[in-house]
Design an enzyme around this catalytic site. Structure first.
Site, PDB file in Angstrom:
ATOM      1  CB  SER A  49      -1.114  -6.065   1.374  1.00  0.00           C
ATOM      2  OG  SER A  49      -0.582  -4.987   2.130  1.00  0.00           O
ATOM      3  CE  LYS A 123      -6.243   2.054   7.925  1.00  0.00           C
ATOM      4  NZ  LYS A 123      -7.298   2.682   7.095  1.00  0.00           N
ATOM      5  CG  ASP A 124      -3.877  -2.304   9.810  1.00  0.00           C
ATOM      6  OD1 ASP A 124      -5.052  -1.885   9.820  1.00  0.00           O
ATOM      7  OD2 ASP A 124      -3.241  -2.493   8.761  1.00  0.00           O
ATOM      8  CB  ALA A 175     -14.269  -3.663   5.706  1.00  0.00           C
ATOM      9  CB  SER A 176     -14.301   1.223   8.128  1.00  0.00           C
ATOM     10  OG  SER A 176     -14.304   2.214   9.132  1.00  0.00           O
ATOM     11  NE  ARG A 178     -12.288   5.349  10.826  1.00  0.00           N
ATOM     12  CZ  ARG A 178     -12.151   5.942   9.650  1.00  0.00           C
ATOM     13  NH1 ARG A 178     -12.603   7.180   9.463  1.00  0.00           N
ATOM     14  NH2 ARG A 178     -11.550   5.326   8.640  1.00  0.00           N
ATOM     15  NE  ARG A 179     -12.491   4.561   5.723  1.00  0.00           N
ATOM     16  CZ  ARG A 179     -11.525   3.798   5.249  1.00  0.00           C
ATOM     17  NH1 ARG A 179     -11.793   2.559   4.853  1.00  0.00           N
ATOM     18  NH2 ARG A 179     -10.292   4.260   5.162  1.00  0.00           N
ATOM     19  NE  ARG A 196     -11.582  -7.661   6.000  1.00  0.00           N
ATOM     20  CZ  ARG A 196     -10.973  -8.756   6.434  1.00  0.00           C
ATOM     21  NH1 ARG A 196     -11.685  -9.858   6.680  1.00  0.00           N
ATOM     22  NH2 ARG A 196      -9.675  -8.775   6.610  1.00  0.00           N
ATOM     23  CG  ASN A 198      -5.048  -5.989  -2.489  1.00  0.00           C
ATOM     24  OD1 ASN A 198      -5.726  -5.511  -3.390  1.00  0.00           O
ATOM     25  ND2 ASN A 198      -4.377  -7.126  -2.650  1.00  0.00           N
ATOM     26  CB  VAL A 199      -5.618  -0.382  -2.583  1.00  0.00           C
ATOM     27  CG1 VAL A 199      -6.059   0.700  -3.561  1.00  0.00           C
ATOM     28  CG2 VAL A 199      -5.344   0.220  -1.206  1.00  0.00           C
ATOM     29  CD  GLN A 200      -6.019  -2.500  -8.908  1.00  0.00           C
ATOM     30  OE1 GLN A 200      -5.227  -1.567  -8.852  1.00  0.00           O
ATOM     31  NE2 GLN A 200      -7.162  -2.407  -9.585  1.00  0.00           N
ATOM     32  NE  ARG A 202     -10.553  -2.646   1.127  1.00  0.00           N
ATOM     33  CZ  ARG A 202     -10.645  -2.162   2.354  1.00  0.00           C
ATOM     34  NH1 ARG A 202     -11.354  -1.078   2.580  1.00  0.00           N
ATOM     35  NH2 ARG A 202     -10.032  -2.750   3.361  1.00  0.00           N
ATOM     36  CB  CYS A 289     -13.493  -4.651  15.217  1.00  0.00           C
ATOM     37  SG  CYS A 289     -11.713  -4.613  14.996  1.00  0.00           S
TER      38      CYS A 289
END
Length: 360
Positions: A49, A123-124, A175-176, A178-179, A196, A198-200, A202, A289
């Site tokens: 990524s 974190k992964d 996708a989290s 937790r959030r 889900r 990569n950043v771009q 999303r 998860c």
């Protein structure tokens, strides 16, 4: 995060020693190759990524900055690996094997010798590494906070009430768990859809109006030079980050003493302390998860010029936000692992048992 104690000066002499030995071996092997002796370049495994590559290249720059001979020798070679977590984008990680899928193929390559060390977003990483592998190095933490990215139709951010920017019933791409759990605890009217990639990817889906807003780690945006895309930066007291968020970790084979020695030269004292506490908390809770768990530690100076204190906040919640428990603990950085375990036990003892039951 406040820095309570600067990292120890970079021990370039250690790198110089390793580089000199490597150069001597390389000269010797050019005329008298030794059977089974590993030769340069050393292969650095990473996800493919954009963010993973930026992190890996920054790591290699740091490693060679104080020892140019390593760079000039072409001592390292980037080795991109496609992971299951990257390949499967239309399902939650919990449904396909958990967050360790971002490291599974990389660690297989490390164990069988196809690469020499691997660079990860900490974190992964699973809390228990495969036998034979160790976390040899943690790098200075980037900003650990989460951020909201807003689409059209959202209001103006209010620092006093960051979630008020979202209209009633807004769809948040995420996708989290937790959030999701932390937001639903405050705003049960919100809806969540899987987002889900990569950043771009999303950001592109948000621009295509597949959702009204999304959440990302501020660290990733900053490393990609995209921090201006963060519309609302969420304080850790409002949104507890993931354990290890913003930290880059490097794994190697436990038996590879030479590389472990090399990597110890760029270890960040503060990152190691907070990562130890956060990962001990996570291990004690042993959540899947599907279990919303947050962990965030920082070093705080007790008095000017005095020894710092480690402050750790932990969170456990239900995915739907109907239950949320948050507690903190403080102590000496040298007790990081114990603090994490103690806080984890406290949170587990006072949380409903069903939260930790693995769903089929």
């Amino acid at each position: 995060m406040e820095s309570a104690k600067p990292s120890a000066p970079f021990p370039s002499s250690a790198l110089q020693k390793v580089a000199a030995e490597a150069a001597a071996r390389q000269r010797k092997e050019a005329t008298h190759p030794e059977p089974h002796r590993r030769q340069l370049p050393l292969k650095v495994g990473t996800r493919a990524s954009p963010l993973a590559l930026v992190q890996t290249r920054a790591f290699l720059t740091l490693l060679t900055r104080f020892c140019p001979v390593l760079r000039d020798m072409g001592a390292f070679q980037e080795h991109q690996i496609s992971t299951t977590g990257d390949q499967v984008q239309n399902r939650k990680l919990a449904e396909i094997g958990g967050k360790g899928l971002f490291a599974k193929e990389i660690h297989e390559a490390l164990l069988d010798g196809r690469i020499d060390f691997a660079v990860h977003s900490l974190k992964d990483l699973e809390t228990t590494l495969p036998p034979g592998l160790v976390l040899a190095c943690t790098l200075k933490r980037e900003d650990a906070r989460d951020v909201l990215i807003l689409g059209p139709g959202c209001g103006e951010p209010d620092p006093a009430d960051p979630y008020a920017v979202l209209p009633h019933g807004a769809l948040v791409g995420c996708a989290s768990v937790r959030r999701q759990a932390q937001m639903l605890h405050v705003r049960p009217d919100l809806k969540f859809g899987l987002l889900r990639g990569n950043v771009q990817t999303r950001l592109d889906k948000l621009a295509a109006r597949q959702c009204d807003a999304t959440l990302l780690a501020y660290a990733g945006l900053r490393r990609l030079g995209m921090e201006d895309r963060a519309d609302v930066i969420l304080d850790p007291t409002i949104m507890v980050p993931a354990a290890g968020q913003g930290i880059v970790g490097v794994t190697v084979r436990e038996s590879d003493v030479e590389l472990r020695e090399l990597l110890s030269a760029i270890e960040d004292y503060e990152a190691r302390a907070v990562a130890t506490a956060e990962r001990a908390l996570l291990a004690e809770l042993d959540g899947s998860c599907r279990t919303p768990i947050g962990g965030y530690a920082r070093l705080i100076p007790v008095v000017a010029g005095g020894a710092p204190e480690l402050h750790l906040t932990g969170l456990v919640a239900r995915e739907d936000g109907s239950f949320l428990l948050k507690r903190s603990i403080s102590g000496a950085p040298g007790d990081a692992a114990r603090l994490g375990r103690d806080l984890g036990r406290s949170l587990r003892a006072d949380s409903p048992a069903d939260i930790f039951v693995e769903q089929k």
